[in-house]
Design a protein around this motif. Sequence first.
Motif, PDB file in Angstrom:
ATOM      1  N   THR A  32      30.669  26.223  14.029  1.00 26.26           N
ATOM      2  CA  THR A  32      30.194  27.120  12.986  1.00 26.26           C
ATOM      3  C   THR A  32      30.985  26.849  11.708  1.00 26.26           C
ATOM      4  O   THR A  32      32.204  26.663  11.759  1.00 26.26           O
ATOM      5  N   HIS A  33      30.300  26.818  10.580  1.00 24.22           N
ATOM      6  CA  HIS A  33      30.944  26.638   9.280  1.00 24.22           C
ATOM      7  C   HIS A  33      31.998  27.733   9.103  1.00 24.22           C
ATOM      8  O   HIS A  33      31.787  28.883   9.514  1.00 24.22           O
ATOM      9  N   SER A  34      33.106  27.398   8.516  1.00 23.49           N
ATOM     10  CA  SER A  34      34.201  28.361   8.358  1.00 23.49           C
ATOM     11  C   SER A  34      33.808  29.578   7.513  1.00 23.49           C
ATOM     12  O   SER A  34      34.414  30.634   7.629  1.00 23.49           O
ATOM     13  N   ARG A  35      32.768  29.426   6.683  1.00 23.85           N
ATOM     14  CA  ARG A  35      32.327  30.555   5.851  1.00 23.85           C
ATOM     15  C   ARG A  35      30.968  31.101   6.297  1.00 23.85           C
ATOM     16  O   ARG A  35      30.271  31.739   5.534  1.00 23.85           O
ATOM     17  N   ALA A  36      30.597  30.827   7.560  1.00 26.24           N
ATOM     18  CA  ALA A  36      29.404  31.427   8.153  1.00 26.24           C
ATOM     19  C   ALA A  36      29.855  32.693   8.859  1.00 26.24           C
ATOM     20  O   ALA A  36      30.585  32.638   9.837  1.00 26.24           O
ATOM     21  N   ILE A  37      29.457  33.838   8.339  1.00 24.74           N
ATOM     22  CA  ILE A  37      29.969  35.113   8.824  1.00 24.74           C
ATOM     23  C   ILE A  37      28.841  35.906   9.475  1.00 24.74           C
ATOM     24  O   ILE A  37      27.814  36.159   8.844  1.00 24.74           O
ATOM     25  N   TYR A  38      29.037  36.292  10.728  1.00 24.50           N
ATOM     26  CA  TYR A  38      28.007  37.002  11.476  1.00 24.50           C
ATOM     27  C   TYR A  38      28.422  38.428  11.819  1.00 24.50           C
ATOM     28  O   TYR A  38      28.120  38.932  12.879  1.00 24.50           O
ATOM     29  N   THR A  39      29.116  39.071  10.908  1.00 26.01           N
ATOM     30  CA  THR A  39      29.459  40.475  11.081  1.00 26.01           C
ATOM     31  C   THR A  39      28.888  41.238   9.898  1.00 26.01           C
ATOM     32  O   THR A  39      28.662  40.667   8.822  1.00 26.01           O
ATOM     33  N   SER A  40      28.670  42.522  10.078  1.00 27.39           N
ATOM     34  CA  SER A  40      28.129  43.337   8.998  1.00 27.39           C
ATOM     35  C   SER A  40      29.137  43.415   7.863  1.00 27.39           C
ATOM     36  O   SER A  40      30.334  43.575   8.093  1.00 27.39           O
ATOM     37  N   ARG A  41      28.637  43.274   6.669  1.00 29.35           N
ATOM     38  CA  ARG A  41      29.495  43.389   5.495  1.00 29.35           C
ATOM     39  C   ARG A  41      28.616  43.673   4.290  1.00 29.35           C
ATOM     40  O   ARG A  41      27.423  43.349   4.278  1.00 29.35           O
ATOM     41  N   LEU A  42      29.193  44.278   3.302  1.00 29.77           N
ATOM     42  CA  LEU A  42      28.477  44.569   2.072  1.00 29.77           C
ATOM     43  C   LEU A  42      28.423  43.306   1.233  1.00 29.77           C
ATOM     44  O   LEU A  42      29.441  42.664   0.986  1.00 29.77           O
ATOM     45  N   ILE A  43      27.238  42.925   0.850  1.00 30.17           N
ATOM     46  CA  ILE A  43      27.063  41.750  -0.004  1.00 30.17           C
ATOM     47  C   ILE A  43      26.446  42.225  -1.308  1.00 30.17           C
ATOM     48  O   ILE A  43      25.405  42.869  -1.299  1.00 30.17           O
ATOM     49  N   ASN A  44      27.073  41.910  -2.383  1.00 34.05           N
ATOM     50  CA  ASN A  44      26.581  42.354  -3.672  1.00 34.05           C
ATOM     51  C   ASN A  44      26.291  41.136  -4.543  1.00 34.05           C
ATOM     52  O   ASN A  44      27.108  40.739  -5.362  1.00 34.05           O
ATOM     53  N   PHE A  45      25.144  40.514  -4.316  1.00 36.67           N
ATOM     54  CA  PHE A  45      24.731  39.382  -5.136  1.00 36.67           C
ATOM     55  C   PHE A  45      23.803  39.900  -6.225  1.00 36.67           C
ATOM     56  O   PHE A  45      22.801  40.552  -5.935  1.00 36.67           O
ATOM     57  N   ASN A  46      24.144  39.623  -7.440  1.00 34.90           N
ATOM     58  CA  ASN A  46      23.302  40.038  -8.555  1.00 34.90           C
ATOM     59  C   ASN A  46      22.298  38.942  -8.893  1.00 34.90           C
ATOM     60  O   ASN A  46      22.547  37.765  -8.649  1.00 34.90           O
ATOM     61  N   ASN A  47      21.189  39.327  -9.442  1.00 36.24           N
ATOM     62  CA  ASN A  47      20.189  38.392  -9.965  1.00 36.24           C
ATOM     63  C   ASN A  47      19.602  37.448  -8.919  1.00 36.24           C
ATOM     64  O   ASN A  47      19.336  36.284  -9.208  1.00 36.24           O
ATOM     65  N   LEU A  48      19.388  37.917  -7.692  1.00 30.85           N
ATOM     66  CA  LEU A  48      18.711  37.088  -6.709  1.00 30.85           C
ATOM     67  C   LEU A  48      17.233  36.995  -7.095  1.00 30.85           C
ATOM     68  O   LEU A  48      16.658  37.950  -7.611  1.00 30.85           O
ATOM     69  N   PRO A  49      16.613  35.852  -6.845  1.00 33.34           N
ATOM     70  CA  PRO A  49      15.187  35.745  -7.155  1.00 33.34           C
ATOM     71  C   PRO A  49      14.374  36.633  -6.220  1.00 33.34           C
ATOM     72  O   PRO A  49      14.837  37.033  -5.153  1.00 33.34           O
ATOM     73  N   GLU A  50      13.139  36.927  -6.625  1.00 35.51           N
ATOM     74  CA  GLU A  50      12.252  37.703  -5.767  1.00 35.51           C
ATOM     75  C   GLU A  50      12.009  36.924  -4.479  1.00 35.51           C
ATOM     76  O   GLU A  50      11.777  35.721  -4.507  1.00 35.51           O
ATOM     77  N   SER A  51      12.054  37.628  -3.378  1.00 43.33           N
ATOM     78  CA  SER A  51      11.881  36.992  -2.081  1.00 43.33           C
ATOM     79  C   SER A  51      10.460  36.467  -1.921  1.00 43.33           C
ATOM     80  O   SER A  51       9.501  37.088  -2.348  1.00 43.33           O
ATOM     81  N   LYS A  52      10.336  35.276  -1.308  1.00 41.34           N
ATOM     82  CA  LYS A  52       9.021  34.688  -1.050  1.00 41.34           C
ATOM     83  C   LYS A  52       9.127  33.717   0.108  1.00 41.34           C
ATOM     84  O   LYS A  52      10.209  33.286   0.485  1.00 41.34           O
ATOM     85  N   ASN A  53       7.987  33.403   0.686  1.00 43.43           N
ATOM     86  CA  ASN A  53       7.918  32.299   1.623  1.00 43.43           C
ATOM     87  C   ASN A  53       7.791  31.043   0.775  1.00 43.43           C
ATOM     88  O   ASN A  53       7.251  31.084  -0.325  1.00 43.43           O
ATOM     89  N   SER A  54       8.267  29.922   1.265  1.00 43.66           N
ATOM     90  CA  SER A  54       8.110  28.689   0.501  1.00 43.66           C
ATOM     91  C   SER A  54       6.629  28.388   0.326  1.00 43.66           C
ATOM     92  O   SER A  54       5.787  28.866   1.096  1.00 43.66           O
ATOM     93  N   ASP A  55       6.289  27.625  -0.684  1.00 45.18           N
ATOM     94  CA  ASP A  55       4.891  27.345  -0.991  1.00 45.18           C
ATOM     95  C   ASP A  55       4.144  26.700   0.169  1.00 45.18           C
ATOM     96  O   ASP A  55       2.963  26.930   0.357  1.00 45.18           O
ATOM     97  N   ASP A  56       4.831  25.902   0.969  1.00 44.59           N
ATOM     98  CA  ASP A  56       4.169  25.225   2.089  1.00 44.59           C
ATOM     99  C   ASP A  56       4.463  25.871   3.443  1.00 44.59           C
ATOM    100  O   ASP A  56       4.148  25.328   4.477  1.00 44.59           O
ATOM    101  N   TYR A  57       5.016  27.074   3.431  1.00 47.94           N
ATOM    102  CA  TYR A  57       5.476  27.736   4.660  1.00 47.94           C
ATOM    103  C   TYR A  57       4.389  27.842   5.724  1.00 47.94           C
ATOM    104  O   TYR A  57       4.600  27.518   6.873  1.00 47.94           O
ATOM    105  N   TYR A  58       3.214  28.301   5.346  1.00 46.36           N
ATOM    106  CA  TYR A  58       2.151  28.481   6.340  1.00 46.36           C
ATOM    107  C   TYR A  58       1.353  27.214   6.581  1.00 46.36           C
ATOM    108  O   TYR A  58       0.542  27.158   7.485  1.00 46.36           O
TER     109      TYR A  58
END
Length: 149
Positions: free
Chosen positions: A109-135
């Motif tokens: 596992t990557h040393s910065r791959a974290i699988y515990t609950s934590r507060l993440i405060n990322f500002n200015n994330l793009p609107e969520s979408k499926n990739s254009d070719d997802y389906y």
Amino acid sequence: MYELISGLAPYHDVSHDESLAIKICLGLRPRFNIEVPQLIVHLIKRCLDENPLKRPTADEIANILCSWYVEFNSQMELKQKIKESKEINNKILGDSSISSTSSPLSYKTHSRAIYTSRLINFNNLPESKNSDDYYNLYDDIISKEYSSN
């Protein structure tokens, strides 16, 4: 579901940071390292849809799995697809007689791959979408756009 089938935690090999969050918002999905029957890939894709209203409920998933179980016991085609997947995976992962103490699906596992609950405060994330070719992709759950990442 992805982790149960692949034996890998999603995004285990990358840092869980703002860059990953942005890529997920833009359509990044986990990639399988093994052969997976197509009907399972389609269910996983539904579960990972960016729109929560398009994702199946736990009851729907249970009903789907139950219907597959009934079909499996009565349908040779489904049995053949599962058998083919197992044969391909044995070639990919090596001999299936490996002892249970050394899993063929062990990974770092990557040393910065974290699988515990934590507060993440990322500002200015793009609107969520499926990739254009997802389906349009039927052999995997990841967009071609992200296949090299």
